[in-house]
Design a protein around this motif. Structure first.
Motif, PDB file in Angstrom:
ATOM      1  N   GLY A   1      50.563  59.273  97.367  1.00  0.00           N
ATOM      2  CA  GLY A   1      50.292  60.461  96.558  1.00  0.00           C
ATOM      3  C   GLY A   1      51.386  60.811  95.581  1.00  0.00           C
ATOM      4  O   GLY A   1      51.227  61.724  94.783  1.00  0.00           O
ATOM      5  N   LYS A   2      52.513  60.091  95.629  1.00  0.00           N
ATOM      6  CA  LYS A   2      53.575  60.309  94.644  1.00  0.00           C
ATOM      7  C   LYS A   2      53.397  59.303  93.498  1.00  0.00           C
ATOM      8  O   LYS A   2      52.953  58.180  93.715  1.00  0.00           O
ATOM      9  N   VAL A   3      53.773  59.698  92.323  1.00  0.00           N
ATOM     10  CA  VAL A   3      53.685  58.900  91.090  1.00  0.00           C
ATOM     11  C   VAL A   3      52.213  58.645  90.725  1.00  0.00           C
ATOM     12  O   VAL A   3      51.739  59.036  89.676  1.00  0.00           O
ATOM     13  N   LEU A   4      51.480  57.937  91.615  1.00  0.00           N
ATOM     14  CA  LEU A   4      50.080  57.629  91.399  1.00  0.00           C
ATOM     15  C   LEU A   4      49.218  58.395  92.399  1.00  0.00           C
ATOM     16  O   LEU A   4      49.669  58.715  93.494  1.00  0.00           O
ATOM     17  N   PRO A   5      47.935  58.673  92.057  1.00  0.00           N
ATOM     18  CA  PRO A   5      47.077  59.381  93.004  1.00  0.00           C
ATOM     19  C   PRO A   5      46.754  58.506  94.218  1.00  0.00           C
ATOM     20  O   PRO A   5      46.866  57.283  94.152  1.00  0.00           O
TER      21      PRO A   5
ATOM     22  N   TYR B   1      49.206  52.168  82.690  1.00  0.00           N
ATOM     23  CA  TYR B   1      48.861  52.911  83.910  1.00  0.00           C
ATOM     24  C   TYR B   1      48.041  52.038  84.859  1.00  0.00           C
ATOM     25  O   TYR B   1      48.272  52.034  86.076  1.00  0.00           O
ATOM     26  N   ALA B   2      47.115  51.273  84.305  1.00  0.00           N
ATOM     27  CA  ALA B   2      46.294  50.384  85.137  1.00  0.00           C
ATOM     28  C   ALA B   2      47.138  49.299  85.784  1.00  0.00           C
ATOM     29  O   ALA B   2      46.919  48.936  86.957  1.00  0.00           O
ATOM     30  N   VAL B   3      48.123  48.780  85.055  1.00  0.00           N
ATOM     31  CA  VAL B   3      49.014  47.765  85.627  1.00  0.00           C
ATOM     32  C   VAL B   3      49.831  48.364  86.762  1.00  0.00           C
ATOM     33  O   VAL B   3      50.033  47.733  87.810  1.00  0.00           O
ATOM     34  N   MET B   4      50.300  49.596  86.591  1.00  0.00           N
ATOM     35  CA  MET B   4      51.035  50.270  87.659  1.00  0.00           C
ATOM     36  C   MET B   4      50.174  50.398  88.911  1.00  0.00           C
ATOM     37  O   MET B   4      50.639  50.152  90.039  1.00  0.00           O
ATOM     38  N   GLN B   5      48.917  50.764  88.741  1.00  0.00           N
ATOM     39  CA  GLN B   5      48.011  50.874  89.891  1.00  0.00           C
ATOM     40  C   GLN B   5      47.800  49.524  90.564  1.00  0.00           C
ATOM     41  O   GLN B   5      47.732  49.434  91.796  1.00  0.00           O
TER      42      GLN B   5
ATOM     43  N   PRO C   1      48.731  47.750  99.978  1.00  0.00           N
ATOM     44  CA  PRO C   1      47.269  47.896  99.980  1.00  0.00           C
ATOM     45  C   PRO C   1      46.757  49.016 100.868  1.00  0.00           C
ATOM     46  O   PRO C   1      45.688  49.577 100.606  1.00  0.00           O
ATOM     47  N   ASP C   2      47.497  49.371 101.919  1.00  0.00           N
ATOM     48  CA  ASP C   2      47.057  50.450 102.810  1.00  0.00           C
ATOM     49  C   ASP C   2      47.595  51.824 102.376  1.00  0.00           C
ATOM     50  O   ASP C   2      47.341  52.824 103.044  1.00  0.00           O
ATOM     51  N   ASN C   3      48.369  51.851 101.284  1.00  0.00           N
ATOM     52  CA  ASN C   3      48.863  53.103 100.717  1.00  0.00           C
ATOM     53  C   ASN C   3      49.616  53.950 101.748  1.00  0.00           C
ATOM     54  O   ASN C   3      49.351  55.133 101.929  1.00  0.00           O
ATOM     55  N   ILE C   4      50.600  53.316 102.406  1.00  0.00           N
ATOM     56  CA  ILE C   4      51.402  54.064 103.381  1.00  0.00           C
ATOM     57  C   ILE C   4      52.781  54.416 102.834  1.00  0.00           C
ATOM     58  O   ILE C   4      53.483  55.256 103.405  1.00  0.00           O
ATOM     59  N   MET C   5      53.196  53.806 101.720  1.00  0.00           N
ATOM     60  CA  MET C   5      54.543  54.034 101.196  1.00  0.00           C
ATOM     61  C   MET C   5      54.540  55.238 100.253  1.00  0.00           C
ATOM     62  O   MET C   5      54.059  55.177  99.122  1.00  0.00           O
TER      63      MET C   5
END
Length: 466
Positions: free
Chosen positions: A462-466, A443-447, A455-459
């Motif tokens: 909130g899906k798959v990962l928080p 899980y940490a590797v996925m994050q 890095p800006d979390n635009i893709m």
């Protein structure tokens, strides 16, 4: 931002307000939201420009194909929805190499239809194939009924084109069966649900199209007996089993209530009904005999007679016409329809090792009795690959109760060495389960991968990962 995007795509392809609203409702009607806008690019260059513009404004982007997902993967409140529907070309079909190139918006069934012109097949077979698009199927690593023989979407993809979170285009569009040049980047994006980048095209693997099918419904003595029958059929046929689908008595009774027009050839009261299909390509197996039979149908017929004689099965019917085969498949493919007609329901998508299927079902029912003794259930399974869709209709309509039931089912699958998401993905529905049930290091590797690529979390945030 909207003005800039409108200049890029033209006003017909930037939908807002009421025009965008239909895109914001998923097929199940569970996740409904108003997108900021729906963008309909015509090519990869336009996708790249869209992403660059969105990145400049740090605006979320949610890709959408046929919108047939079941876990909220396209939920896009106040986000840009990027529809690939215009990017639907199917090209460069190569019969010699058995490959085809398809844009992300190509409908799965249309790819198979194009392959059929060269006596080839694209064997990704699931209920929504007539509207699902290949970009979404790859993004969720879709499965279905033919995984037993051909594998899921990942196994059928040789190459990808992907637009990254900064707008760069990554070209992995090779048709190689072997490529050992470093990390397999392609597989990062298959099953990532658009959280790492946007799939815009793919090189897909085709297979020889069966010249003849042999299809039957079988009443197995038990689940272990059904699995023994599967193994015997694989050996006898040389691996021709394409589908091995399980429908218990509860499924047939619900079919009787909801679709009385679909008459199962073995009736409604068999405990373990199996739909089995063999697909033959060799002329020796497909040529019609003087009595009107085919060798593959005779092989299946004889195998089922042996199974009845040895006690693995109690009855069986081999389809003798295309219409009978179609009816058998219609019974199986009614699963989604007869599931969602009553609400509330808790639908699951688990997989367990084949020898744990019976243990899973018995344990799940026993534990459900303690959680909700008045709940009813239904199961349909891709038995050949251990994938079960175990549905519960709770007697209590409360979200926390539904979550407790879902957690019980998912945790049981994991404890038996299985998975809580076999083919539907994670989306929003299973995000908490992923955080709880995934190996912590994995899980940490996925994050870390998500942070590195977006890095800006635009893709699809909130899906798959928080």
């Amino acid at each position: 931002m909207i003005n800039t995007l409108t200049k890029l795509l033209g006003p017909r392809h930037v939908l807002t307000g009421d025009d965008a609203r239909p895109y914001g409702r998923d097929w199940m009607g569970v996740y409904v939201a108003q997108p900021l806008a729906v963008l309909r690019p015509a090519n990869t260059a336009e996708v790249s420009q869209i992403v660059k513009i969105a990145a400049n404004f740090k605006c979320p982007i949610v890709p959408i194909g046929g919108n047939t997902g079941l876990v909220g993967g396209t939920h896009a409140p106040n986000a840009l929805m990027l529809s690939l529907e215009r990017m639907n070309q199917i090209k460069d079909l190569n019969p010699s190499a058995q490959t085809v190139v398809a844009q992300a918006g190509a409908i799965v069934q249309n790819i198979d239809t194009a392959a059929a012109q060269s006596d080839l097949a694209f064997p990704l077979f699931f209920g929504a194939r007539g509207s699902a698009m290949i970009g979404g199927a790859l993004s969720t690593n879709a499965g279905g009924s033919n995984v037993l023989r051909y594998g899921n979407a990942r196994a059928l993809c040789l190459g990808l084109e992907v637009v990254l979170a900064d707008g760069r285009i990554m070209n992995l569009m090779n048709a190689l069966r072997k490529d050992n040049t470093g990390y397999d980047l392609k597989d990062l994006f298959i099953g990532a649900e658009g959280t790492l980048g946007i799939i815009t095209a793919a090189v897909l693997k085709l297979v020889a199209r069966p010249g003849e099918y042999a299809t039957a419904m079988v009443a197995a003595r038990s689940l272990p007996a059904a699995l023994t029958l599967l193994n015997q059929l694989q050996i006898a046929s040389g691996g021709m089993v394409e589908a091995f689908e399980f429908m218990p008595r509860t499924y047939m009774h619900r079919l009787q209530q909801k679709r009385p027009d679909l008459l199962p050839p073995l009736g409604y009261d068999q405990d373990f009904t199996i739909l089995v299909e063999l697909g033959a390509t060799a002329p020796r197996d497909t040529q019609t005999q003087p009595d009107g039979s085919t060798p593959v149908a005779s092989l299946l017929q004889n195998a089922l007679l042996d199974a009845i004689e040895t006690g693995l099965a109690t009855d069986g019917v081999v389809a003798s016409s295309a219409s009978q085969r179609q009816n058998m498949w219609a019974i199986r493919e009614a699963a989604a329809e007869i599931t969602i007609t009553d609400k509330p329901y808790v639908d699951t998508d688990v997989s367990v090792p084949l020898d744990q299927v019976e243990t899973f079902l018995k344990t799940a029912l026993a534990r459900l009795e303690k959680l909700d003794s008045d709940a009813t259930t239904n199961t349909v399974a891709h038995l050949g690959d251990g994938n079960l869709h175990f549905t519960v209709w709770p007697s209590i309509d409360a979200p926390e109760h539904h979550t407790e039931i879902r957690d019980m089912i998912d945790d049981l699958a994991v404890n038996l060495g299985g998975s809580f998401s076999a083919e539907h993905g994670i989306g929003l529905t299973k995000r908490a389960t992923l955080a709880r049930g995934k190996d912590p290091t994995s899980y940490a590797v996925m994050q870390s991968i998500k942070q590195a690529l977006d890095p800006d979390n635009i893709m699809n945030p909130g899906k798959v990962l928080p």
